[in-house]
Design a protein around this motif. Structure first.
Motif, PDB file in Angstrom:
ATOM      1  N   UNK A  33      50.344  77.765 -11.517  1.00 16.32           N
ATOM      2  CA  UNK A  33      51.154  78.963 -11.783  1.00 16.32           C
ATOM      3  C   UNK A  33      50.321  80.207 -11.468  1.00 16.32           C
ATOM      4  N   UNK A  34      49.717  80.159 -10.284  1.00 14.32           N
ATOM      5  CA  UNK A  34      48.742  81.179  -9.857  1.00 14.32           C
ATOM      6  C   UNK A  34      49.368  82.580  -9.828  1.00 14.32           C
ATOM      7  N   UNK A  35      48.644  83.517 -10.411  1.00 16.31           N
ATOM      8  CA  UNK A  35      49.080  84.911 -10.374  1.00 16.31           C
ATOM      9  C   UNK A  35      50.218  85.230 -11.323  1.00 16.31           C
ATOM     10  N   UNK A  84      55.233  92.004 -14.082  1.00 15.90           N
ATOM     11  CA  UNK A  84      54.393  93.202 -13.931  1.00 15.90           C
ATOM     12  C   UNK A  84      53.050  92.998 -14.633  1.00 15.90           C
ATOM     13  N   UNK A  85      53.126  92.425 -15.843  1.00 20.39           N
ATOM     14  CA  UNK A  85      51.903  92.214 -16.629  1.00 20.39           C
ATOM     15  C   UNK A  85      50.971  91.244 -15.898  1.00 20.39           C
ATOM     16  N   UNK A  86      51.569  90.172 -15.332  1.00 27.70           N
ATOM     17  CA  UNK A  86      50.771  89.208 -14.567  1.00 27.70           C
ATOM     18  C   UNK A  86      50.111  89.879 -13.368  1.00 27.70           C
ATOM     19  N   UNK A  87      50.894  90.705 -12.657  1.00 27.16           N
ATOM     20  CA  UNK A  87      50.351  91.404 -11.479  1.00 27.16           C
ATOM     21  C   UNK A  87      49.213  92.342 -11.874  1.00 27.16           C
ATOM     22  N   UNK A  88      49.390  93.014 -13.002  1.00 30.98           N
ATOM     23  CA  UNK A  88      48.346  93.940 -13.465  1.00 30.98           C
ATOM     24  C   UNK A  88      47.054  93.189 -13.762  1.00 30.98           C
ATOM     25  N   UNK A  89      47.201  92.011 -14.375  1.00 34.09           N
ATOM     26  CA  UNK A  89      46.008  91.217 -14.693  1.00 34.09           C
ATOM     27  C   UNK A  89      45.330  90.743 -13.409  1.00 34.09           C
ATOM     28  N   UNK A  90      46.145  90.358 -12.411  1.00 28.57           N
ATOM     29  CA  UNK A  90      45.576  89.926 -11.125  1.00 28.57           C
ATOM     30  C   UNK A  90      44.835  91.094 -10.467  1.00 28.57           C
ATOM     31  N   UNK A 109      38.399  87.599 -15.117  1.00 29.88           N
ATOM     32  CA  UNK A 109      38.131  86.337 -14.433  1.00 29.88           C
ATOM     33  C   UNK A 109      39.458  85.739 -13.942  1.00 29.88           C
ATOM     34  N   UNK A 110      39.594  85.509 -12.633  1.00 31.57           N
ATOM     35  CA  UNK A 110      40.851  85.049 -12.041  1.00 31.57           C
ATOM     36  C   UNK A 110      41.285  83.689 -12.594  1.00 31.57           C
ATOM     37  N   UNK A 111      40.328  82.795 -12.793  1.00 31.98           N
ATOM     38  CA  UNK A 111      40.663  81.445 -13.286  1.00 31.98           C
ATOM     39  C   UNK A 111      41.282  81.510 -14.680  1.00 31.98           C
ATOM     40  N   UNK A 112      40.748  82.414 -15.491  1.00 34.17           N
ATOM     41  CA  UNK A 112      41.293  82.544 -16.847  1.00 34.17           C
ATOM     42  C   UNK A 112      42.739  83.042 -16.808  1.00 34.17           C
ATOM     43  N   UNK A 113      43.005  83.998 -15.918  1.00 29.97           N
ATOM     44  CA  UNK A 113      44.376  84.522 -15.801  1.00 29.97           C
ATOM     45  C   UNK A 113      45.313  83.419 -15.324  1.00 29.97           C
ATOM     46  N   UNK A 114      44.868  82.645 -14.337  1.00 32.15           N
ATOM     47  CA  UNK A 114      45.720  81.582 -13.798  1.00 32.15           C
ATOM     48  C   UNK A 114      46.025  80.515 -14.847  1.00 32.15           C
ATOM     49  N   UNK A 115      45.096  80.313 -15.773  1.00 31.55           N
ATOM     50  CA  UNK A 115      45.322  79.271 -16.787  1.00 31.55           C
ATOM     51  C   UNK A 115      46.033  79.827 -18.024  1.00 31.55           C
ATOM     52  N   UNK A 116      46.281  81.140 -18.020  1.00 30.91           N
ATOM     53  CA  UNK A 116      46.949  81.760 -19.170  1.00 30.91           C
ATOM     54  C   UNK A 116      48.456  81.821 -18.938  1.00 30.91           C
ATOM     55  N   UNK A 117      49.223  81.270 -19.857  1.00 34.11           N
ATOM     56  CA  UNK A 117      50.684  81.307 -19.747  1.00 34.11           C
ATOM     57  C   UNK A 117      51.298  81.598 -21.109  1.00 34.11           C
ATOM     58  N   UNK A 118      52.223  82.533 -21.120  1.00 34.91           N
ATOM     59  CA  UNK A 118      52.870  82.904 -22.387  1.00 34.91           C
ATOM     60  C   UNK A 118      53.813  81.795 -22.853  1.00 34.91           C
ATOM     61  N   UNK A 119      53.678  81.347 -24.100  1.00 30.79           N
ATOM     62  CA  UNK A 119      54.571  80.287 -24.602  1.00 30.79           C
ATOM     63  C   UNK A 119      55.906  80.855 -25.095  1.00 30.79           C
ATOM     64  N   UNK A 120      56.608  81.511 -24.183  1.00 28.12           N
ATOM     65  CA  UNK A 120      57.895  82.144 -24.521  1.00 28.12           C
ATOM     66  C   UNK A 120      58.960  81.601 -23.577  1.00 28.12           C
TER      67      UNK A 120
END
Lengths: 267, 267
Positions: free
Chosen positions: A133-135, A199-205, A214-225
């Protein structure tokens, strides 16, 4: 809608036949004050109906259970309980994806803007490598596989939720769920929350590209919503088989935004 | 003593005849962990008795209500609940000098080292000018008038406490009170706590003499703590008339101190 459901569907005579004590649970109450307004509205509606059926000689006692995670700030909740309340209060710590109350001990359960929180990030996203679920930080705008993983987790969670409530709620009891949802046949990315998550995901990227995160941390982060559609909810309740849907109402998300949107209605 | 009282006096068959749910309240629970040990001991004793009466087919469900003032740190209590607990938990904010639960909803109430706290400083001490209990912060070592004012407040509070519990506890339910008390015919100043309060009062007066504290404030400050004697407790329970005393045990305060004391036994 809740008032109408109580007036038209809740058999208060039957519920109060064994005891004049009625127990109400608010699941995912947070720290207030919204939960206090919701609970008071429910009590007012039940009392009005009860008064119209009796001459006042049969007085109800209400016990309200405010539930949220054990890490919720119950101290704030308890110190801000309305002074003029006419009910007995209790706080119940724990996830509602588990049984929280003894069998057949709750007459009316309510949950508002809480059930869109999954019990955890969908398992498949944790199993895959982070590029699955990159980016992105949510299923909004993601591949069908990711959307399906979210839907599967919601289905599993809802089954657990309904089974737990089925044990706790007395026969002829009622549960009211207010859930930020999604219209049938609409993709999560088309709703305001989905747009926000993208938008939030793009901002983090962007921050990762700047070397701040860290890009890997963002890629592994997913909101449980997860936002379910009316069709999905109806299907899950039917599959579970413990409850019947007496009423389902969909509100229009466009009432909260000023410009026209592609989608036509939301849960 | 609690285990014996449950084994010998609590009619668990009768209590669980209408429902397999048993509700336990710990009044003045603080933040744990003592309350967890107390509650577990009660549950173990009830379950053992129940198992000896049934073949295991009739399983009990326990719901435990942890009560203390709304200002108690329930956040700490909730996050330190035993993970392996086999009961449903709830926190109940509010003074036990008021009704906390719906009528006939509690099967077993417990309170340990809490009922010596009066609901407030005795009214007569607030009405009098500050010299009425000059140089003291408690009734220990004070005049008979002050001791009587404390006793009157305790009598009033205990009446309110027992009336509230009488509404909440089911017929054939049980209440266990563990109270730091005082032997019959002994003056408060003769017990360790009384000696401590007198030393503390003297220390504060010394600070006032040194100009560090305000003497008038010390004179108007009185600890809302009272130690009742077995005779007093028995009399108050009898006057109230809602409960009967099945058992009363007095422990010896000398077990906690190394040197001999004048008094012979404590509640």
């Amino acid at each position: 809608m809740i008032k109408e459901a109580i007036v038209e569907k809740l058999d208060t005579k039957s519920l109060s036949s064994a005891s004049n004590r009625l127990c109400i649970a608010d699941l995912g109450c947070s720290v207030g004050p919204n939960t206090f307004f919701a609970v008071q509205n429910i009590i007012d509606a039940i009392e009005n109906k009860h008064k119209s059926e009796y001459d006042g000689s049969h007085k109800l006692e209400f016990q309200v259970f405010f539930n949220d995670h054990a890490s919720n700030d119950f101290n704030t909740l308890f110190t801000s309980l309305p002074l003029e309340r006419q009910y007995f209060s209790a706080g119940v710590p724990g996830t509602f994806y588990d049984q929280l109350f003894p069998s057949s001990s709750i007459h009316f359960a309510h949950s508002s803007y809480s059930l869109h929180w999954l019990s955890k990030v969908p398992e498949k996203l944790l199993d895959q490598n982070s590029s699955w679920n990159k980016g992105k930080i949510h299923c909004a705008g993601a591949s069908d596989e990711v959307v399906n993983a979210y839907a599967a987790q919601f289905e599993k969670d809802m089954g657990i939720f309904l089974n737990a409530r089925a044990k706790e709620i007395v026969p002829e009891g009622m549960i009211v769920l207010i859930i930020p949802g999604i219209p049938d046949e609409v993709h999560p990315s088309e709703l305001p929350a989905g747009i926000l998550f993208n938008f939030l995901g793009s901002s983090l990227v962007d921050r990762a590209n700047e070397g701040i995160l860290n890009e890997a941390q963002i890629d592994s982060f997913n909101l449980p919503i997860y936002s379910a559609s009316p069709k999905e909810m109806a299907s899950l309740v039917k599959i579970n088989g413990c409850f019947s849907i007496e009423s389902m109402e969909v509100t229009d998300p466009r009432s909260k935004i000023h410009d026209p949107m592609k989608c036509s209605k939301g849960l």
